[in-house]
Design a protein around this motif. Structure first.
Motif, PDB file in Angstrom:
ATOM      1  N   PHE A 290     -20.158  -8.219  26.941  1.00  0.00           N
ATOM      2  CA  PHE A 290     -19.664  -7.836  25.757  1.00  0.00           C
ATOM      3  C   PHE A 290     -18.711  -6.860  26.296  1.00  0.00           C
ATOM      4  O   PHE A 290     -17.866  -6.976  26.851  1.00  0.00           O
ATOM      5  CB  PHE A 290     -20.593  -7.169  24.632  1.00  0.00           C
ATOM      6  CG  PHE A 290     -21.676  -8.298  24.130  1.00  0.00           C
ATOM      7  CD1 PHE A 290     -21.057  -9.002  23.030  1.00  0.00           C
ATOM      8  CD2 PHE A 290     -22.651  -8.277  24.701  1.00  0.00           C
ATOM      9  CE1 PHE A 290     -22.043  -9.956  22.398  1.00  0.00           C
ATOM     10  CE2 PHE A 290     -23.676  -9.303  24.138  1.00  0.00           C
ATOM     11  CZ  PHE A 290     -23.187 -10.237  23.072  1.00  0.00           C
ATOM     12  N   GLN A 291     -18.594  -5.525  25.557  1.00  0.00           N
ATOM     13  CA  GLN A 291     -17.509  -4.488  25.644  1.00  0.00           C
ATOM     14  C   GLN A 291     -17.560  -4.121  27.511  1.00  0.00           C
ATOM     15  O   GLN A 291     -16.715  -3.440  27.899  1.00  0.00           O
ATOM     16  CB  GLN A 291     -17.490  -3.407  24.881  1.00  0.00           C
ATOM     17  CG  GLN A 291     -18.909  -2.492  24.912  1.00  0.00           C
ATOM     18  CD  GLN A 291     -19.901  -2.918  24.104  1.00  0.00           C
ATOM     19  OE1 GLN A 291     -20.268  -4.172  24.305  1.00  0.00           O
ATOM     20  NE2 GLN A 291     -20.180  -2.011  23.130  1.00  0.00           N
ATOM     21  N   GLY A 292     -18.851  -4.507  28.112  1.00  0.00           N
ATOM     22  CA  GLY A 292     -19.071  -4.067  29.469  1.00  0.00           C
ATOM     23  C   GLY A 292     -18.300  -5.015  30.429  1.00  0.00           C
ATOM     24  O   GLY A 292     -18.191  -4.640  31.655  1.00  0.00           O
ATOM     25  N   SER A 293     -17.941  -6.240  30.049  1.00  0.00           N
ATOM     26  CA  SER A 293     -17.394  -7.068  30.915  1.00  0.00           C
ATOM     27  C   SER A 293     -16.141  -6.769  31.634  1.00  0.00           C
ATOM     28  O   SER A 293     -16.263  -6.992  33.080  1.00  0.00           O
ATOM     29  CB  SER A 293     -17.035  -8.481  30.063  1.00  0.00           C
ATOM     30  OG  SER A 293     -18.328  -9.249  29.698  1.00  0.00           O
ATOM     31  N   LEU A 294     -15.130  -6.293  30.938  1.00  0.00           N
ATOM     32  CA  LEU A 294     -13.949  -5.964  31.680  1.00  0.00           C
ATOM     33  C   LEU A 294     -14.254  -4.787  32.548  1.00  0.00           C
ATOM     34  O   LEU A 294     -13.971  -4.826  33.834  1.00  0.00           O
ATOM     35  CB  LEU A 294     -12.838  -5.531  30.791  1.00  0.00           C
ATOM     36  CG  LEU A 294     -12.219  -6.725  30.241  1.00  0.00           C
ATOM     37  CD1 LEU A 294     -11.028  -6.322  28.974  1.00  0.00           C
ATOM     38  CD2 LEU A 294     -11.314  -7.728  31.071  1.00  0.00           C
TER      39      LEU A 294
END
Length: 333
Positions: A290-294
């Motif tokens: 989720f928001q941690g992928s990048l």
């Protein structure tokens, strides 16, 4: 030019590894979606719960960042954070992270634009630093989600999801920022949601007594709609970002995108015009964070020596079913 400089990015991945190749029994069949490209490309993932609370992950990764950069916790002015799921429905984990790392003088702000939250937080940190309101800002993402959903784990359609955390330090200095693009696409609100499973054929809201366990429900039509939105929104956002910065795809040393599946990553690369050697992903070993992928992928690229001084890096992502899209171009200093 003085502005906001990205100093470093680190991750903290839970030790528990889930090997998808070993999950062959006692798992519900995903039906017609079992072989859909939407759910392909992940070999391993990390599970955080019950070993870690979300506040544990946030504190651990921020401590790692401060130690690696030689930054004293007293020097952190602001902690921006995004978390799925927090330890409680409310309040969220920001104050716990701030207290546990000893950042006594820091304020905290929760920012949630779904899978785009990391880029939204970088833009926010930049604005605060350039405005002179804060000098040193930490950006933290925490994903502690799939390990907390045992019912959803019974579906093969959950096998693309993992847990993990990241922390990024920004401070006043030579600006890292070249261009950005963000847009809300509210017409897609509600396409992709986390909601309680039905109980005896009754659908209850999560705040109602007797509601079922949190699930993610997919259908072939939904997957097709999300794919259409994703494959249109992300490349156009990256192109708009680069154009606004006076850059082309040829100027980019590294492209990082959200990590839903192999198909999306390849299509985004091709549609943006970036060749395979200039793309890095962590999908196989970590899955969709989720928001941690990048930020986890950026930290991984740094650790593997794929980022060099002066490199121009482009990042692009969309949120949920396509209700938000974001792109950012930076120079690694």
């Amino acid at each position: 030019m003085k502005g906001a400089q990205i100093i470093d990015v680190v991750n903290f991945m839970p030790e528990r590894i889930v090997d998808n190749e070993k999950l062959v029994s006692n798992v519900e069949n995903g039906g017609e979606l079992d072989n859909d490209l939407f759910f392909k490309g992940v070999l391993q993932r990390r599970f955080a719960s019950p070993e870690y609370l979300s506040s544990d992950l946030g504190a651990r990764v921020l401590e790692r960042l401060l130690d690696r950069t030689g930054t004293g916790p007293q020097d952190v002015d602001l902690i921006l954070y995004s978390c799925i799921f927090s330890d409680y429905l409310w309040p969220s984990i920001g104050p716990a992270i701030q207290h546990r790392v000893g950042a006594k003088g820091a304020s905290v702000i929760n920012i949630d634009t779904g899978c785009s939250s990391y880029l939204s937080m970088l833009n926010t940190a930049r604005a605060f630093i350039e405005a002179g309101l804060y000098r040193t800002v930490a950006v933290v993402t925490v994903t502690n989600f799939i390990s907390r959903l045992p019912e959803f784990q019974k579906s093969r359609l959950s096998w693309v999801l993992g847990d993990g955390a990241s922390a990024t330090l920004l401070s006043k200095g030579e600006s890292s920022f070249l261009g950005s693009y963000e847009r809300s696409c509210g017409e897609n609100y509600g396409l992709f949601v986390f909601e309680p499973d039905s109980v005896q054929a009754a659908s209850l809201n999560y705040w109602e007594r007797g509601s079922g366990p949190i699930m993610v429900h997919f259908s072939a039509e939904l997957v097709q709609t999300i794919g259409k939105n994703a494959l249109e929104l992300v490349p156009q956002a990256v192109k708009n970002c680069l154009a606004g910065a006076g850059l082309s795809a040829d100027d980019i040393a590294l492209l990082l995108t959200h990590q839903p599946n192999t198909h999306f990553i390849r299509e985004w690369r091709d549609r943006i015009g970036i060749d395979a050697p200039r793309v890095h992903d962590t999908l196989e070993q970590y899955g969709n964070l989720f928001q941690g992928s990048l930020p986890v992928t950026l930290a991984d690229a740094l650790e593997k020596g794929k980022v060099h001084h002066g490199d121009r890096i482009a990042m692009g992502t969309f949120s949920n079913g396509g209700d938000f899209v974001s792109a950012l171009a930076i120079r690694w200093i």
